[in-house]
Enzyme design. Structure first.
Site, mmCIF file in Angstrom:
data_model
loop_
_atom_site.group_PDB
_atom_site.id
_atom_site.type_symbol
_atom_site.label_atom_id
_atom_site.label_comp_id
_atom_site.label_asym_id
_atom_site.label_seq_id
_atom_site.Cartn_x
_atom_site.Cartn_y
_atom_site.Cartn_z
ATOM 1 N N ASP A 150 -12.360 -11.282 4.444
ATOM 2 C CA ASP A 150 -13.106 -12.536 4.536
ATOM 3 C C ASP A 150 -14.523 -12.231 4.981
ATOM 4 O O ASP A 150 -14.782 -11.236 5.653
ATOM 5 C CB ASP A 150 -12.450 -13.497 5.531
ATOM 6 C CG ASP A 150 -12.525 -12.980 6.962
ATOM 7 O OD1 ASP A 150 -11.726 -12.082 7.284
ATOM 8 O OD2 ASP A 150 -13.376 -13.447 7.726
ATOM 9 N N GLU B 51 0.834 -1.200 0.000
ATOM 10 C CA GLU B 51 0.000 0.000 0.000
ATOM 11 C C GLU B 51 0.873 1.256 0.000
ATOM 12 O O GLU B 51 0.646 2.189 -0.778
ATOM 13 C CB GLU B 51 -0.925 -0.006 1.223
ATOM 14 C CG GLU B 51 -2.007 -1.050 1.174
ATOM 15 C CD GLU B 51 -2.733 -1.198 2.494
ATOM 16 O OE1 GLU B 51 -3.868 -1.677 2.471
ATOM 17 O OE2 GLU B 51 -2.157 -0.850 3.545
#
Length: 232
Positions: free
Chosen positions: A197, A12
């Site tokens: 998730d 990132e």
């Protein structure tokens, strides 16, 4: 204006670094801070490391050494609601430390002793602008409470406990610590977390990480370009 960006993944910060001009680096407590500009806005970016202590160290240095005007934390989180799927985004309205527990003394779960708060509010103007940037990119997101703790939340029992006590929409390991440091230093903050998730599906981690990192930085760069709209 100077904006601090704290990432959970090296990729990132690497992606953000590519968008910066006139870059330089400094290191404090083992954390490398990348400084530069996007347009007229100064940016300081760093990878904090895993867990609340590393996140707090990184945030405090960013505030005291670089004097940022606001802090954005990006990274990943697990969903605590079926309304968020993989690569959707959770934006914090509030943050809470789900593992802060002095309940044997009669305190409610999550109470932070010393400031006597449970939910710490993210800056509404920053959250609103992040939402607009996400909408412009067609990304599904929810705004709500993001819960942090020094635990990888994997069981349904723990997820349900966090949901039932704090009505949280996502769980991770750093955001509320960053929020507490910003709160006591009176620095506005926002938390943006890509969902890794959910009950609705999963994705190969490397594929997910790359897509999440690209998405997060695209949104942050758009936020930085529009930061002049903020009413802090």
């Amino acid at each position: 204006m100077k904006i601090g960006v704290i990432g959970a993944m090296q990729m990132e910060v690497d992606n953000l670094k590519e968008a910066l001009e006139d870059t330089s680096t400094r290191t404090y407590s083992g954390v490398e801070y990348v400084c530069g500009r996007i347009g007229d806005t100064e940016v300081v970016a760093a990878v904090c490391g895993i867990g609340k202590v590393f996140a707090a160290i990184c945030t405090e240095a960013m505030i005291l050494e670089f004097h940022v005007d606001m802090v954005i934390n990006i990274g990943v989180a697990g969903a605590l609601t079926r309304d968020l799927g993989v690569l959707d985004v959770a934006v914090a309205k509030n943050v809470v430390q789900h593992d802060m527990d002095t309940s044997p003394l009669g305190d409610p779960y999550g109470l932070i002793s010393g400031i006597n708060e449970i939910l710490l509010p993210a800056n509404p103007s920053m959250c609103s602008l992040l939402g607009e940037c996400l909408k412009d990119k067609g990304v599904h997101y929810l705004t709500g409470t993001i819960a942090s703790g020094d635990q990888f939340v994997a069981t349904e029992e723990k997820k349900e406990w966090i949901r039932s006590h704090f009505e949280a929409i996502a769980a991770e390991m750093e955001g509320a610590s960053i929020g507490q440091v910003c709160y006591i230093n009176k620095v506005p903050f926002a938390i943006l977390r890509s969902i890794s998730d959910s009950e609705g599906g999963a994705m190969d981690y490397q594929t997910f990480a790359e897509k999440a990192a690209i998405l997060s930085i695209e949104v942050v760069i758009e936020f930085i370009n529009r930061a002049g709209e903020l009413q802090l």
